[in-house]
Design an enzyme around this catalytic site. Structure first.
Site, PDB file in Angstrom:
ATOM      1  N   SER A   1       3.356  13.577   4.715  1.00 20.38           N
ATOM      2  CA  SER A   1       2.643  13.009   3.579  1.00 20.38           C
ATOM      3  C   SER A   1       2.967  13.781   2.293  1.00 20.38           C
ATOM      4  O   SER A   1       4.129  13.861   1.904  1.00 20.38           O
ATOM      5  CB  SER A   1       1.143  12.994   3.901  1.00 20.38           C
ATOM      6  OG  SER A   1       0.441  12.211   2.980  1.00 20.38           O
TER       7      SER A   1
ATOM      8  N   HIS B   1      -0.881   5.647   8.298  1.00 24.20           N
ATOM      9  CA  HIS B   1      -0.704   6.932   7.644  1.00 24.20           C
ATOM     10  C   HIS B   1      -1.588   8.011   8.277  1.00 24.20           C
ATOM     11  O   HIS B   1      -2.770   7.799   8.496  1.00 24.20           O
ATOM     12  CB  HIS B   1      -1.037   6.816   6.149  1.00 24.20           C
ATOM     13  CG  HIS B   1      -0.604   8.003   5.364  1.00 24.20           C
ATOM     14  ND1 HIS B   1       0.692   8.184   4.945  1.00 24.20           N
ATOM     15  CD2 HIS B   1      -1.275   9.114   4.980  1.00 24.20           C
ATOM     16  CE1 HIS B   1       0.796   9.330   4.315  1.00 24.20           C
ATOM     17  NE2 HIS B   1      -0.390   9.918   4.322  1.00 24.20           N
TER      18      HIS B   1
ATOM     19  N   ASP C   1       1.215   1.524   6.359  1.00 18.28           N
ATOM     20  CA  ASP C   1       1.099   2.712   5.507  1.00 18.28           C
ATOM     21  C   ASP C   1       1.579   2.338   4.111  1.00 18.28           C
ATOM     22  O   ASP C   1       2.675   1.797   3.956  1.00 18.28           O
ATOM     23  CB  ASP C   1       1.972   3.837   6.096  1.00 18.28           C
ATOM     24  CG  ASP C   1       1.945   5.122   5.278  1.00 18.28           C
ATOM     25  OD1 ASP C   1       1.184   5.197   4.300  1.00 18.28           O
ATOM     26  OD2 ASP C   1       2.693   6.045   5.633  1.00 18.28           O
TER      27      ASP C   1
END
Length: 322
Positions: A108, A292, A262
């Site tokens: 991320s 995600h 995501d």
């Protein structure tokens, strides 16, 4: 199975995971940058993930506790990750790590930092060349929050479209006063957007990813005042997707993991295309049923997903191949 030690590299806190099992040769080293939107996450939140990487791939893992926004704005997190990595590279023999097998990894926001640090180090002739970068659902641009994946997954946990813009604004400015402009795309002038369109555009995303409720977005212009506070979004250290080809061509072999559900999916797809167009070898793994944050479900034994385990298994296989 691991020796675990907390240290400081150049004023940056790090946690080192070292397998206890004896090794006949020098080990590979993995620099790990945690996710959390640059505003949260810590050595603790990614402890379990770093342990499993160290244990299963028999690598030395260095997890970096970089400074967080909004107290510490861009480029604080990037600089901490870069400085910790350079420190490790310069002292690599103390840790039994092979200088030819250093990998940078992050999930991320950590994937964003990993991509930025890899680009910075690509041009350095005074340091060992990175062996690979591992980018786990990375966020790589802040020009367009209306790409197909942003539209399709705007309300999918764990990262809503609005939160993604909120986090990147916290990192950039320490405040989110321009959130609406960022979401509707009126934070960057049209001429600059068109200039980057060769890299950041729905046209570069395979058609099969557009079938699920995507509508092309009308380009909006931007006021000078807004752009004044946003122009650093065009810096590759903040948005690695905007790096010049000359830098991208020098990048090491890359593993990219994306998830179908995501908002950041298309950032990964666009970077994959850029790397491949520039002759960089890419291993891409797409979780059709993933969302995600699935690789690191809060260090908990009860909350884990078969899809996340599959993703992690593929990351381990990639590391073991290096």
């Amino acid at each position: 199975k691991l020796f675990i030690k907390d240290l400081w590299f150049e004023k940056v806190p790090v946690r080192i995971y070292h397998p206890k099992v004896p090794s006949a040769s020098q080990r590979r080293g993995v620099m790990f940058f945690h996710g959390g939107g640059w505003v949260s996450g810590s050595l603790e939140t990614h402890e379990k993930l770093c342990r499993s990487i160290a244990r299963e791939s028999e690598s030395v893992v260095v997890s970096v506790g970089y400074r967080l926004a909004p107290e510490h704005k861009y480029p604080a997190a990037y600089e901490d990750c870069l400085n910790a990595t350079i420190h490790f590279m310069k002292n690599i023999e103390h840790y039994g790590v092979d200088p030819a097998r250093l990998i940078i990894c992050g999930d991320s926001a950590g994937g964003n930092l990993a991509a930025a640090v890899s680009q910075t180090l690509a041009g350095r002739s005074d340091l060992p060349r990175l062996r690979a970068q591992v980018l786990i659902y990375p966020g790589l641009q802040a020009l367009d929050f209306n790409l197909p994946s942003y539209q399709q997954n705007r309300g999918v946990p764990l990262l809503f479209r609005e939160r993604a813009a909120f986090y990147v604004l916290q990192y950039l400015n320490g405040n989110t006063s321009n959130l609406e402009e960022v979401l509707d795309g009126s934070h960057i002038p049209i001429d600059i957007k068109l200039n980057y369109r060769k890299w950041v555009s729905p046209d570069n995303i395979p058609e099969k990813f557009k079938v699920r409720g995507y509508k092309p977005h009308v380009l909006l212009d931007c006021t000078t005042e807004v752009f004044e506070t946003m122009k650093r979004f065009c810096e590759p250290n903040l948005c690695p997707l905007l790096a010049e080809d000359a830098i991208v061509q020098q990048l090491p072999e890359t593993f990219i993991l994306t998830c179908e559900y995501d908002v950041l999916r298309d950032d990964g797809l666009l970077y994959k295309k850029r790397l491949e167009d520039n002759g960089v070898r890419v291993t891409w793994y797409h979780l059709e049923d993933g969302f995600h944050g699935i690789i690191n479900p809060f260090n908990s034994d009860w909350l884990s997903f078969s899809s996340g385990k599959r993703g992690l298994h593929n990351i381990m296989n990639f590391l073991k191949s290096l």
